[in-house]
Structure formats: C-alpha cells, structure tokens
Design a protein around this motif. Structure first.
Motif: not given
Length: 470
Positions: A166-175
């Motif tokens: 489960r990725l910490f943040e759903n932002n562009y870098r995590r994407l």
C-alpha cells in the motif's frame, strides 16, 4: 523653526477643478491622468468633459478603464492556468495509459494460460476486494514498512495468501513508482524473483500492488533482525542464498533491455519456508536503453549499499548492483548490518569495516563466530574466498569490479570447491540422471568452468594465503 508654504492653483487643469468646487487629485489606476473629486457627492464638477468624479476617488472613465484592464489580465491568467492544467493532465494520462483498465476481477478469463497471464498481464483487483482480504488493512496484518509504503498480509477469495503493498501517498511521484514496478515485474519470470499477481486500477482510490506471500521474512531479519536470536543460518544456507540472489540479479542484467534493480539489500531479499531467495521491491529499478553504457539519474537507494561511483557521477550501471551485492555478501559473512551508527566512526559503514579488517589480515574479527569457521577448514576457506569476492565487488574503479555473471560463476565455483567428496558424488549422480532424462551428452572434462581469476592484487593475496587468513 519651520516655514510657511502657500501654493496657488495656476491656469492649468487644477484651477478649473477648484473653480468648479472640486478637489484636485490623481487617478489611482492611471496616475498620469488628472482627476477632479467632487466633495460629498454634491453634483458634478464639469471642469472638463468626461472627468466627472465622486468623492470616493473613482471617475466613470477610470472605472471603465480599470474594469477593462482587470478583465483583460484575468482572462490572460485564466487562459494560462487552463493551458497548464491541460498539459499536466496530458502528462499524467500518458504516464498511466499503459496500466490495464479492465474489470475489477482477480480471475483472467481472457487468457487461457493463467501462469503466462500472470507474467505478461497482471490481474486488476478492486480496492474493496483487497480491503476485505487484509481485514481493513489491520495493523496486526502488517508485514513491514519501507520507504514507499506498508505491506500487509491478506487472503483472497480464491484462498491465495498474498502480500499487499500500500503506497503511502497517491501522488504523481508514487504513481511513477507504482507504474515502474508493475511494468518491470510484468516482464520477468525467474524462480528467485517475487511474483506480481496484480494491482489496482488507475481509477482506484489507492494504489495497491499484490504479490505472492513469502512467509519466512528477509535475510536481514535472520542475520541481525528479530529472527536472528531464534535461529542461526548455517554457512551452506548462506552460500545458497548468495548464489540464488546472484542468479536473480544476473537474470535482470541479462534481459533485453537490461534491468538494474538499484536497491539491492538484505531487507529486499525474502526467504520462503525452504530458505530459498525471492528478490523483491522494484520501485527504483530502471530499464537500460539498448547499447547504452549507463543511465544518467540522481542517485537513489539505501545508505550503506549505494555505489560511491554512482553517487559521485550520477551514472547508474549494472556495477551499481554489483557493489550493493558485495555489501550483502559481507552481511552474510558477518551477520552485521550494512549501516550502524553505534559502531566506531571508521566502521559505521560495513564496507569500510570489512576493507580495514581484510587489508590488516584480521578477517576473523569480521566473521560471525557462530558459523564454526575455526573448527571447519572447508568453511574457513569458503568464507575467505567469499570475502575476497566481496572486496572485488566493492572496487571503487568500475573497470576493476566483476560483472554479475562472473560473480555468479565464482560463487558456484567456491561452493563446489567446499563440498565433501560424498556431496560431489551425489551431485554428479543427480546431474547424470538429469542428462539421461534430457538425452544430453555427458559433460567433457574440458568444459568445466575455470576458477575466476581476478586482476586485483587483493584477490591474488587471498588465494596465495588461503584459509589461514582467518
């Protein structure tokens, strides 16, 4: 004492304003334009056509000009903002366009071979399905936490036990990291690489990756982590771990295009119930363009494992993985972490500690005493040779360090050389049976791989001195 100053309006515009009962001033929107203010909104001050002002200081013409100017600027800013948002939307859309957009199902009915389908085209899971599988991402189900997210144990409806990242943040870098891991693992098939079962859709409320569950923790857990006090990994198990890890990395470097893991460390090497290796975590991995010697990118990885040459020159190569693997070999020998701030300053980094110990011919101070090297000459000799190989991997000059294929062959040669005659005979019998089943001609004595000869003086000194170094 000061002085008095008297100013009288001349024959210019201000005199006309005063004569009309107004007050001279200026337009806050256009300072170069004269303005005549009428006191208390009492009538007009028609000293000049078009210059009728209120006591609040805004003329009708000035108001029109101000509104027109403000409207024009607002329109330009709005257009610029729309263009910027559109460009960002297109960029985001292009970055995720490769992620499959299919129905939320863990069963792939469109491809008849499920084994092949899981490799070439991962399943798409729904968020609700994985939420239920992990009991609502219960803290008791958490397996661990990394730099990019937490991993939870779960059980799917079909009975499969999985690990859900489960990725910490759903932002562009995590994407980007999410997409990179999906892309890399979808291309790979090796027994010592963790399997990707699937992921959530790009429209999901969270970015989730679903892997096979590897039940026996990481190498770090067994060497210097929570499991180190329960059991001690014997040397032959550590040798097999080293060989299987090198085999997995060699496979990555040999693909087309080659893949550099970029985060090789004992925390990313999982172990199954039989203590066989599963290399995991490809969030930082990079595909190397065909015929390219390196990838220019900002250094990333874990302190203690990052190749100094990569950190210095921003050039990522397959030797960066070789360096990190050299640190892993040192951990297998010593059972010490790659980075420990409680050690002396010169020994905080395990690589520096090992180099000092080896060059001063005090390797015995580095080796885990539980391995029994003092009482077993074969183990003693194998540890010495593996330490020499680790030192080769840690060479500052990339031209002096071996490639992963050489590392793999050297480890196999060390492992073969450390076997007893009975073990060698059993191994030859197994190979012979396999050749008969496959109808392959027997090996020629000349086809046996020669021991890897290093150009480094360090390796030469170790071979000359032999196991007596310890």
């Amino acid at each position: 004492m000061g002085f008095d100053l008297t100013w009288r309006a001349g024959k210019e515009w201000c005199k006309g304003c005063l004569d009309a009962g107004g007050l001279c001033g200026y337009n806050s929107i256009n300072a170069s334009q004269p303005t005549c203010f009428c006191p208390n909104n009492t009538g007009n001050c028609p000293y000049e056509k078009g210059m009728i002002e209120t006591s609040e200081g805004i003329s009708h013409n000035g108001l029109i000009i101000g509104l027109g100017t403000a409207g024009g600027l607002s329109f330009v800013l709005l257009c610029s903002l729309c263009v910027l948002l559109y460009c960002r939307w297109r960029r985001r859309r292009n970055s995720i366009s490769k992620l499959p957009d299919r129905s939320n199902s863990s069963v792939m009915s469109s491809i008849s071979d499920p084994e092949l389908s899981s490799i070439l085209y991962p399943s798409i899971f729904s968020y609700d399905e994985l939420y239920t599988a992990t009991n609502g991402f219960d803290a008791s189900q958490e397996l661990g936490e990394g730099g990019f997210g937490s991993v939870y144990k779960g059980e799917l409806k079909d009975g499969r036990v999985v690990a859900v990242k489960r990725l910490f943040e759903n932002n562009y870098r995590r994407l980007e990291q999410f997409m990179n891991e999906v892309k890399i693992l979808s291309l790979l098939c090796h027994p010592n690489l963790v399997r990707l079962y699937g992921c959530t859709s790009r429209r999901s409320r969270e970015l989730l990756l679903v892997y096979e569950f590897v039940p026996n923790g990481t190498i770090a857990d067994h060497l210097h982590g929570p499991l180190s006090s329960e059991t001690v990994l014997p040397w032959h198990t550590r040798m097999r771990i080293a060989i299987e890890t090198a085999d997995a990395l060699h496979y990555l470097h040999s693909t087309e295009p080659p893949i550099i893991h970029r985060d090789v460390k004992t925390n990313n090497i999982l172990l199954d119930k039989g203590f066989h290796v599963k290399v995991a975590d490809f969030g930082l991995s990079r595909l190397v363009p065909v015929d390219a010697t390196h990838v220019s990118t900002a250094p990333q990885g874990t302190p203690g494992y990052v190749d100094p040459e990569y950190h210095r020159c921003f050039q990522l190569t397959d030797r960066s993985d070789v360096y990190s693997f050299g640190v892993v070999l040192l951990e297998l020998i010593s059972s010490k972490p790659a980075l420990d701030v409680t050690r002396e300053r010169s020994e905080v980094m395990l690589a520096n500690m090992a180099m000092n110990k080896i060059h001063s011919r005090n390797l015995h101070e580095l080796v885990d005493p539980r391995l029994g090297h003092h009482s077993d000459c074969r183990i003693n000799g194998m540890i010495t040779q593996v330490a020499a190989l680790a030192l080769q991997c840690l060479q500052q000059d990339r031209e002096m360090s071996p490639r992963m294929t050489e590392v793999l062959e050297t480890l196999k040669e060390i492992e073969r050389g450390g076997r007893s005659n009975e073990e060698k005979e059993e191994d030859e019998e197994e190979k012979e049976e396999g050749r008969l089943l496959k109808r392959i001609p027997p090996y020629s004595p000349n086809s046996v791989t020669d021991p890897w000869a290093s150009t480094s003086s360090t390796m030469s000194s170790f071979r000359e001195s032999g196991p007596t170094v310890i």
